[in-house]
Design a protein around this motif. Structure first.
Motif, PDB file in Angstrom:
ATOM      1  N   GLY A 106       5.938  -9.880  -9.716  1.00  0.00           N
ATOM      2  CA  GLY A 106       4.522 -10.251  -9.668  1.00  0.00           C
ATOM      3  C   GLY A 106       4.299 -11.392  -8.709  1.00  0.00           C
ATOM      4  N   ARG A 107       3.909 -11.080  -7.491  1.00  0.00           N
ATOM      5  CA  ARG A 107       3.615 -12.086  -6.476  1.00  0.00           C
ATOM      6  C   ARG A 107       2.700 -11.452  -5.446  1.00  0.00           C
ATOM      7  N   HIS A 108       2.206 -12.243  -4.521  1.00  0.00           N
ATOM      8  CA  HIS A 108       1.406 -11.686  -3.436  1.00  0.00           C
ATOM      9  C   HIS A 108       2.316 -10.871  -2.521  1.00  0.00           C
ATOM     10  N   PRO A 109       1.816  -9.773  -1.977  1.00  0.00           N
ATOM     11  CA  PRO A 109       2.671  -8.917  -1.144  1.00  0.00           C
ATOM     12  C   PRO A 109       3.052  -9.598   0.154  1.00  0.00           C
ATOM     13  N   THR A 110       4.203  -9.208   0.700  1.00  0.00           N
ATOM     14  CA  THR A 110       4.618  -9.673   2.011  1.00  0.00           C
ATOM     15  C   THR A 110       4.099  -8.707   3.070  1.00  0.00           C
ATOM     16  N   PRO A 111       3.810  -9.186   4.271  1.00  0.00           N
ATOM     17  CA  PRO A 111       3.277  -8.308   5.317  1.00  0.00           C
ATOM     18  C   PRO A 111       4.267  -7.202   5.678  1.00  0.00           C
ATOM     19  N   GLN A 112       3.748  -6.014   5.990  1.00  0.00           N
ATOM     20  CA  GLN A 112       4.584  -4.928   6.486  1.00  0.00           C
ATOM     21  C   GLN A 112       3.761  -4.097   7.459  1.00  0.00           C
ATOM     22  N   GLN A 113       4.463  -3.468   8.377  1.00  0.00           N
ATOM     23  CA  GLN A 113       3.807  -2.653   9.385  1.00  0.00           C
ATOM     24  C   GLN A 113       3.856  -1.183   8.980  1.00  0.00           C
ATOM     25  N   GLY A 114       2.709  -0.614   8.652  1.00  0.00           N
ATOM     26  CA  GLY A 114       2.643   0.811   8.359  1.00  0.00           C
ATOM     27  C   GLY A 114       3.304   1.189   7.048  1.00  0.00           C
ATOM     28  N   LYS A 115       3.398   2.496   6.836  1.00  0.00           N
ATOM     29  CA  LYS A 115       4.013   3.013   5.617  1.00  0.00           C
ATOM     30  C   LYS A 115       5.531   2.936   5.715  1.00  0.00           C
ATOM     31  N   GLN A 116       6.170   2.650   4.573  1.00  0.00           N
ATOM     32  CA  GLN A 116       7.618   2.540   4.530  1.00  0.00           C
ATOM     33  C   GLN A 116       8.183   3.435   3.432  1.00  0.00           C
ATOM     34  N   GLY A 117       9.375   3.955   3.681  1.00  0.00           N
ATOM     35  CA  GLY A 117      10.090   4.703   2.666  1.00  0.00           C
ATOM     36  C   GLY A 117      10.971   3.775   1.846  1.00  0.00           C
ATOM     37  N   VAL A 244      -3.225  -0.055  -7.566  1.00  0.00           N
ATOM     38  CA  VAL A 244      -1.855   0.434  -7.463  1.00  0.00           C
ATOM     39  C   VAL A 244      -1.813   1.731  -6.661  1.00  0.00           C
ATOM     40  N   GLN A 245      -2.723   2.642  -6.961  1.00  0.00           N
ATOM     41  CA  GLN A 245      -2.756   3.910  -6.238  1.00  0.00           C
ATOM     42  C   GLN A 245      -3.023   3.689  -4.742  1.00  0.00           C
ATOM     43  N   LEU A 246      -3.982   2.819  -4.447  1.00  0.00           N
ATOM     44  CA  LEU A 246      -4.312   2.551  -3.050  1.00  0.00           C
ATOM     45  C   LEU A 246      -3.132   1.910  -2.317  1.00  0.00           C
ATOM     46  N   THR A 247      -2.473   0.969  -2.969  1.00  0.00           N
ATOM     47  CA  THR A 247      -1.319   0.308  -2.359  1.00  0.00           C
ATOM     48  C   THR A 247      -0.218   1.306  -2.042  1.00  0.00           C
ATOM     49  N   LEU A 248       0.111   2.159  -3.021  1.00  0.00           N
ATOM     50  CA  LEU A 248       1.174   3.133  -2.809  1.00  0.00           C
ATOM     51  C   LEU A 248       0.796   4.111  -1.697  1.00  0.00           C
ATOM     52  N   GLY A 249      -0.438   4.591  -1.721  1.00  0.00           N
ATOM     53  CA  GLY A 249      -0.857   5.549  -0.720  1.00  0.00           C
ATOM     54  C   GLY A 249      -0.882   4.979   0.686  1.00  0.00           C
ATOM     55  N   GLN A 250      -1.216   3.691   0.810  1.00  0.00           N
ATOM     56  CA  GLN A 250      -1.337   3.069   2.116  1.00  0.00           C
ATOM     57  C   GLN A 250      -0.029   2.486   2.643  1.00  0.00           C
ATOM     58  N   LYS A 251       0.878   2.086   1.740  1.00  0.00           N
ATOM     59  CA  LYS A 251       2.070   1.341   2.150  1.00  0.00           C
ATOM     60  C   LYS A 251       3.380   2.101   1.970  1.00  0.00           C
ATOM     61  N   THR A 252       3.351   3.259   1.313  1.00  0.00           N
ATOM     62  CA  THR A 252       4.588   3.977   0.998  1.00  0.00           C
ATOM     63  C   THR A 252       4.559   5.381   1.580  1.00  0.00           C
ATOM     64  N   GLU A 253       5.688   5.804   2.138  1.00  0.00           N
ATOM     65  CA  GLU A 253       5.816   7.168   2.673  1.00  0.00           C
ATOM     66  C   GLU A 253       6.003   8.142   1.510  1.00  0.00           C
TER      67      GLU A 253
END
Length: 367
Positions: A106-117, A244-253
């Motif tokens: 439980g923390r603020h997310p770290t920056p990432q570029q695009g979707k990741q697997g 949660v759904q939006l985060t997974l859809g936008q940040k995860t392959e």
């Protein structure tokens, strides 16, 4: 236990462990399935070190079973209840038993570029529903176990942050180790590798987080858990279309999503919203699952469609996606989930629909 299973267990009783006992004597065999000559089961060791030491035993068991008349295929998965301590003087010690790991969820997310697997994971499938109460978590737990019984290497992430139920359904609830304060060692049950926020908080304690904390927690549970090599990682999503759904859809392959609904109109209205969300996030909807499709009275055998029938099939046809399963409403399945042994891990006839669903996903290359 069928005659075929008796014959398999007799053969396994002759497979000796390094201490002179056998797999059967030590009660290490789980989820044994024998179907049309194909044998699959899980060797569930007490810890990771023991599981590693059983590599030779697995080979002996495979060879012994393959020599039996009528056996055409053998699938064995070796898992462990918990992680082994990291050896060597340079390794950082794990947290003492009974104490929480030093890593905090439980923390603020770290920056990432695009979707990741997720490293080592071939497929990531979200299991979603438009609303709560349609049995999505029950479907997730049973599908994970059914896939493990098919010989697949399966992970299950309980992403329902506010209402984690997989610790109860899978029959395991203890704090994972974090040997270095950065990596989380997942837990194991019924041949499935598990992670849930429920493992990290006291039982009954509420999670009171806003969006950024939720996104950070999801990022941690995907990227900092030592998932290992998996054929498929199932994500038990929270209901609805929130952060949660939006985060997974936008940040995860994501490979895609399975949408669970009951047949009645009010559930389908919400399921359509969930499907629309995945379309906007460019996540393929792999198919729909109709849960609580029918109820058969255990006393008289009368079949009743309590929530209606065919609504999900019609919706699947409208969307041009497959209807993957029609799962029954049954007291036995509920009791199995409450007891920590999903019905798919048993020899009950109710396991069969989940096994067929798992077979279908394997056949189309999704698991």
């Amino acid at each position: 236990m069928s005659a075929d299973q008796d014959r398999i267990m007799t053969a396994l009783a002759g497979v000796k462990l390094p201490d002179g006992t056998s797999l059967v004597e030590r009660d290490l065999i789980r989820a044994l399935s024998v179907k049309e000559g194909a044998v699959s089961f899980v060797i569930e060791a007490p810890d990771a070190a023991t599981a590693q030491a059983l590599g030779g035993v697995e080979a002996v068991a495979r060879a012994r079973l393959e020599s039996l008349p009528g056996v055409t295929k053998v699938s064995i998965v070796t898992t462990a209840h918990g992680p082994a301590a990291k050896p060597g003087p340079a390794a950082k010690p794990a947290a003492p038993a009974g104490e929480p790991p030093s890593l905090k969820i439980g923390r603020h997310p770290t920056p990432q570029q695009g979707k990741q697997g997720v490293p080592g994971v071939k497929h990531i499938i979200a299991i979603a529903s438009g609303k709560g109460g349609v049995g999505k978590s029950t479907v997730s737990a049973n599908l994970a176990v059914a896939l493990a019984r098919q010989g697949r290497k399966v992970g299950l992430l309980d992403a329902d942050i506010y209402g984690p139920s997989q610790p109860r359904m899978m029959g395991i609830n203890k704090r994972p180790a974090s040997p270095d304060g950065q990596t989380i060692e997942p837990l194991h049950a019924h041949g499935v590798t598990l992670m849930s926020i429920g493992f990290m908080i006291p039982d009954g304690e509420a999670v009171v987080w806003r969006g950024p904390m939720l996104m950070g927690a999801m990022q941690q549970m995907l990227g900092q858990v030592a998932w290992g090599e998996l054929d498929v990682l199932l994500i038990d999503m929270p209901p609805g279309t929130g952060d949660v759904q939006l985060t997974l859809g936008q940040k995860t392959e994501l490979t895609g999503a399975l949408v669970v609904s009951t047949p009645q109109d009010v559930a389908l209205i919400d399921a359509r919203r969930g499907i629309s969300m995945f379309e906007k996030l460019k996540v393929p909807v792999l198919g729909l699952i109709e849960n609580m499709s029918t109820y058969v009275c255990p006393n008289c055998g009368h079949e009743e469609h309590i929530f209606g029938h065919g609504g999900v099939a019609a919706e699947a046809a409208k969307l041009d996606v497959p209807l993957l399963a029609e799962l029954p409403l049954a007291l036995e399945a509920r009791l199995a989930g409450d007891s920590g042994v999903p019905v798919a891990a048993t020899d009950s006839p109710l396991a069969e629909p989940y096994m067929k669903l798992a077979e279908r996903l394997v056949q189309v290359g999704l698991a």
